[in-house]
Design a protein around this motif. Structure first.
Motif, PDB file in Angstrom:
ATOM      1  N   ASN A  82       0.824  -1.214   0.000  1.00  0.00           N
ATOM      2  CA  ASN A  82       0.000   0.000   0.000  1.00  0.00           C
ATOM      3  C   ASN A  82       0.848   1.250   0.000  1.00  0.00           C
ATOM      4  O   ASN A  82       1.890   1.310   0.671  1.00  0.00           O
ATOM      5  N   ALA A  83       0.386   2.240  -0.741  1.00  0.00           N
ATOM      6  CA  ALA A  83       0.997   3.571  -0.714  1.00  0.00           C
ATOM      7  C   ALA A  83      -0.081   4.583  -0.342  1.00  0.00           C
ATOM      8  O   ALA A  83      -1.115   4.655  -1.013  1.00  0.00           O
ATOM      9  N   TYR A  84       0.160   5.308   0.731  1.00  0.00           N
ATOM     10  CA  TYR A  84      -0.785   6.319   1.216  1.00  0.00           C
ATOM     11  C   TYR A  84      -0.182   7.699   0.972  1.00  0.00           C
ATOM     12  O   TYR A  84       0.925   7.989   1.427  1.00  0.00           O
ATOM     13  N   GLU A  85      -0.931   8.542   0.251  1.00  0.00           N
ATOM     14  CA  GLU A  85      -0.447   9.870  -0.085  1.00  0.00           C
ATOM     15  C   GLU A  85      -1.400  10.950   0.413  1.00  0.00           C
ATOM     16  O   GLU A  85      -2.608  10.753   0.414  1.00  0.00           O
ATOM     17  N   GLU A  86      -0.834  12.059   0.807  1.00  0.00           N
ATOM     18  CA  GLU A  86      -1.585  13.262   1.143  1.00  0.00           C
ATOM     19  C   GLU A  86      -1.192  14.301   0.106  1.00  0.00           C
ATOM     20  O   GLU A  86      -0.026  14.680   0.021  1.00  0.00           O
ATOM     21  N   ILE A  87      -2.179  14.757  -0.664  1.00  0.00           N
ATOM     22  CA  ILE A  87      -1.902  15.583  -1.832  1.00  0.00           C
ATOM     23  C   ILE A  87      -2.555  16.948  -1.671  1.00  0.00           C
ATOM     24  O   ILE A  87      -3.715  17.034  -1.251  1.00  0.00           O
ATOM     25  N   GLY A  88      -1.808  17.994  -2.028  1.00  0.00           N
ATOM     26  CA  GLY A  88      -2.362  19.326  -2.000  1.00  0.00           C
ATOM     27  C   GLY A  88      -2.002  20.075  -0.727  1.00  0.00           C
ATOM     28  O   GLY A  88      -1.323  19.553   0.174  1.00  0.00           O
ATOM     29  N   PRO A  89      -2.473  21.349  -0.659  1.00  0.00           N
ATOM     30  CA  PRO A  89      -2.150  22.164   0.527  1.00  0.00           C
ATOM     31  C   PRO A  89      -2.855  21.629   1.773  1.00  0.00           C
ATOM     32  O   PRO A  89      -3.879  20.961   1.687  1.00  0.00           O
ATOM     33  N   VAL A  90      -2.308  21.987   2.930  1.00  0.00           N
ATOM     34  CA  VAL A  90      -2.818  21.462   4.198  1.00  0.00           C
ATOM     35  C   VAL A  90      -4.309  21.740   4.361  1.00  0.00           C
ATOM     36  O   VAL A  90      -5.076  20.903   4.838  1.00  0.00           O
TER      37      VAL A  90
END
Length: 123
Positions: free
Chosen positions: A96-104
């Motif tokens: 699994n790859a978990y990403e948080e994308i974009g501004p906070v």
């Protein structure tokens, strides 16, 4: 999405070892968190081990002291070394790859999964 391809599963006797590998299409050190999950027949998918981009690792209680998760930056591979395997470790293992994308203030989360690799522990 991140493309993930697992390998290394197979049949092993109780007490044996296996090493799983997950090849990533993106630099694994730039992904917020990567990990291994597993799903046994008739059961829900469960966490096995994760590692954050900063190197913080987390293990399920059932595998602590037996499994080790580690990253190979040169090859963009996430690995799981599994020792002292037990029949209850039998499952399909997923990367699994978990990403948080974009501004906070407007972050979007995304999960990518590999196709899974079968691990069977049996005598």
């Amino acid at each position: 999405q991140v493309q993930l391809v697992e390998s290394g599963g197979g049949l092993v006797q109780p007490g044996g070892s296996l090493k799983l590998s997950c090849a990533s299409s993106r630099s694994i050190f730039r992904i917020n968190r990567m990990g291994w999950y597993r799903q046994a027949p008739g059961k829900q998918r469960e966490l096995v081990a994760t590692v954050t981009s900063g190197g913080i690792v987390n293990y399920a209680d059932s595998v602590k002291g037996r499994f080790t998760i580690f990253r190979d930056a040169a090859e963009n591979i996430l690995s799981l070394q599994m020792n002292s395997l037990k029949p209850e470790d039998t499952a399909v293992y997923y990367c699994n790859a978990y990403e948080e994308i974009g501004p906070v203030e407007r972050v979007v989360t995304r999960n990518s999964w590999g196709q899974g690799t079968q691990v069977t522990v049996s005598s």
